[in-house]
Design a protein around this motif. Structure first.
Motif, PDB file in Angstrom:
ATOM      1  N   TRP A   1       0.790  -0.999  -0.003  1.00  0.00           N
ATOM      2  CA  TRP A   1       0.096  -0.153   0.091  1.00  0.00           C
ATOM      3  C   TRP A   1       0.846   1.459  -0.104  1.00  0.00           C
ATOM      4  O   TRP A   1       0.639   2.304  -0.502  1.00  0.00           O
ATOM      5  N   ASP A   2       1.939   1.106   0.833  1.00  0.00           N
ATOM      6  CA  ASP A   2       2.947   2.433   0.372  1.00  0.00           C
ATOM      7  C   ASP A   2       3.337   2.803  -0.944  1.00  0.00           C
ATOM      8  O   ASP A   2       3.444   3.790  -1.300  1.00  0.00           O
TER       9      ASP A   2
ATOM     10  N   ARG B   1       0.685   4.131  -3.014  1.00  0.00           N
ATOM     11  CA  ARG B   1       0.227   5.436  -2.808  1.00  0.00           C
ATOM     12  C   ARG B   1       1.424   6.415  -2.989  1.00  0.00           C
ATOM     13  O   ARG B   1       1.100   7.594  -3.539  1.00  0.00           O
ATOM     14  N   GLU B   2       2.889   5.796  -3.189  1.00  0.00           N
ATOM     15  CA  GLU B   2       3.779   6.494  -4.021  1.00  0.00           C
ATOM     16  C   GLU B   2       3.461   6.522  -5.411  1.00  0.00           C
ATOM     17  O   GLU B   2       3.712   7.664  -6.011  1.00  0.00           O
TER      18      GLU B   2
ATOM     19  N   ALA C   1       0.668   6.679  -6.741  1.00  0.00           N
ATOM     20  CA  ALA C   1      -0.473   7.582  -7.135  1.00  0.00           C
ATOM     21  C   ALA C   1      -0.214   9.109  -6.940  1.00  0.00           C
ATOM     22  O   ALA C   1      -0.480   9.954  -7.724  1.00  0.00           O
ATOM     23  N   GLU C   2       0.860   9.257  -5.979  1.00  0.00           N
ATOM     24  CA  GLU C   2       1.431  10.789  -5.946  1.00  0.00           C
ATOM     25  C   GLU C   2       2.121  10.988  -6.962  1.00  0.00           C
ATOM     26  O   GLU C   2       2.343  12.150  -7.733  1.00  0.00           O
TER      27      GLU C   2
ATOM     28  N   PRO D   1      -5.216  10.413  -7.335  1.00  0.00           N
ATOM     29  CA  PRO D   1      -5.345  10.020  -5.451  1.00  0.00           C
ATOM     30  C   PRO D   1      -6.255   8.893  -5.399  1.00  0.00           C
ATOM     31  O   PRO D   1      -6.364   8.557  -4.387  1.00  0.00           O
TER      32      PRO D   1
ATOM     33  N   GLY E   1      -4.219   6.019  -4.440  1.00  0.00           N
ATOM     34  CA  GLY E   1      -3.806   6.329  -3.066  1.00  0.00           C
ATOM     35  C   GLY E   1      -4.805   6.018  -2.026  1.00  0.00           C
ATOM     36  O   GLY E   1      -4.478   5.443  -0.994  1.00  0.00           O
ATOM     37  N   ASP E   2      -5.981   6.070  -2.459  1.00  0.00           N
ATOM     38  CA  ASP E   2      -7.220   5.672  -1.496  1.00  0.00           C
ATOM     39  C   ASP E   2      -7.440   4.240  -1.326  1.00  0.00           C
ATOM     40  O   ASP E   2      -7.494   3.695  -0.173  1.00  0.00           O
TER      41      ASP E   2
ATOM     42  N   GLY F   1      -4.538   2.199  -1.371  1.00  0.00           N
ATOM     43  CA  GLY F   1      -3.473   2.069  -0.468  1.00  0.00           C
ATOM     44  C   GLY F   1      -3.752   2.201   0.905  1.00  0.00           C
ATOM     45  O   GLY F   1      -3.521   1.608   1.914  1.00  0.00           O
ATOM     46  N   ALA F   2      -4.548   3.424   0.970  1.00  0.00           N
ATOM     47  CA  ALA F   2      -4.973   3.831   2.455  1.00  0.00           C
ATOM     48  C   ALA F   2      -5.738   2.933   3.161  1.00  0.00           C
ATOM     49  O   ALA F   2      -5.751   2.506   4.379  1.00  0.00           O
TER      50      ALA F   2
ATOM     51  N   GLN G   1      -4.086  -0.240   3.999  1.00  0.00           N
ATOM     52  CA  GLN G   1      -3.190  -0.246   5.058  1.00  0.00           C
ATOM     53  C   GLN G   1      -3.877  -0.476   6.378  1.00  0.00           C
ATOM     54  O   GLN G   1      -3.454  -1.103   7.240  1.00  0.00           O
TER      55      GLN G   1
END
Length: 289
Positions: free
Chosen positions: A204-205, A208-209, A211-212, A217, A220-221, A223-224, A227
């Motif tokens: 998930w990290d 998110r990386e 996605a950034e 985004p 990234g959701d 991954g969040a 997590q």
């Protein structure tokens, strides 16, 4: 006296020998370059996309790319490097500079001699327009890729929820869901998960990386949410499905907004056509007065 036949024979033999040497050199297997392989292993999820151009050594354009300030997120999304972006702008500018010069040459051959200021200003203007068009093309491709990526993320959310419902762990659910579908979006996700596995990072990290990096985004959701499932043991089936439903509504709203914008632009030529028809109808009466 120089023997021209001997000189031509020597030059021709040298050219043939050089050609044979290059053919043999390219045919022999070369030792793999360890440095580029290690850089590809440790960089973030790649810039590869089906249909993209083959990787080229464009390091000499790094300074030009920094001066042009390329849109890094858009380039990362469509699978281009800043050097490739700089090369496209430079080639477009050269084409814009050359077009008026060719036209002026054709006019000169035809006997027309325009003032020197005119082709110079036209060349600069064409170069600016072609570079602007190349930049605009990158933004348009990135916008289309962003819409496609968001739709794929919506499907990925549902697939991950299904894998969790099948009693798979969070990491296994992310990997199995990414293996289900094909396409460049899921290839990027699979590559990010492989990089997380190789570098012993949490998946998930890595998501998110990614996605950034590409400006998505919604990924990234994912991954969040995952997590919280992996670290806190939370049940996230409903969270994933709810996020997928809200993302579908958002995509539908954006599509309707784009359709309305296109429809409003089509109203302008329709109104102009009405004015033209009214002019054709009124002109005979006005001409008799």
């Amino acid at each position: 006296m120089l023997n021209w036949h001997l000189a031509v024979s020597v030059l021709g033999g040298g050219a043939v020998g050089l050609g044979l040497f290059l053919l043999v050199r390219e045919a022999l297997p070369a030792a793999p370059a360890l440095g580029p392989a290690l850089r590809r292993l440790h960089q973030p999820p790649g810039l590869s996309r089906p249909g993209g151009a083959a990787g080229r050594d464009l390091d000499w354009l790094s300074g030009v790319a920094r001066w042009l300030r390329p849109p890094h997120r858009q380039l990362a999304l469509i699978g281009q490097t800043p050097e490739q972006y700089a090369l496209s702008l430079v080639l477009s500018g050269l084409i814009g500079l050359a077009s008026p010069a060719l036209l002026s040459t054709a006019l000169f051959i035809a006997g027309v001699r325009p003032p020197i200021v005119l082709p110079t200003v036209a060349a600069l203007g064409f170069a600016f327009v072609t570079m602007l068009m190349a930049h605009r093309s990158v933004l348009v491709k990135a916008e289309r890729a962003r819409r496609e990526f968001r739709q794929a993320v919506c499907a990925y959310l549902d697939l991950v929820a299904l894998q969790l419902s099948a009693a798979h762990g969070p990491v296994q659910a992310l990997e199995r869901a990414a293996e289900v579908c094909d396409g460049w979006v899921f290839e990027r996700v699979r590559e990010a998960l492989r990089m997380a596995q190789l570098q012993m990072h949490a998946p998930w990290d890595e998501l998110r990386e990614l996605a950034e990096k590409i400006g998505i985004p919604e990924l990234g959701d994912v991954g969040a949410i995952m997590q919280s499932s992996g670290t806190e043991g939370a049940q996230v089936h409903e969270s994933l499905r709810g996020r997928a439903d809200s993302l579908r509504d958002q995509i539908r709203t954006d599509s309707l907004a784009r359709a309305e914008a296109v429809t409003s632009r089509l109203d302008v030529p329709g109104a102009l056509l009405v004015f033209v028809l009214v002019g054709f109808v009124i002109y005979p009466f006005m001409a008799r007065i």
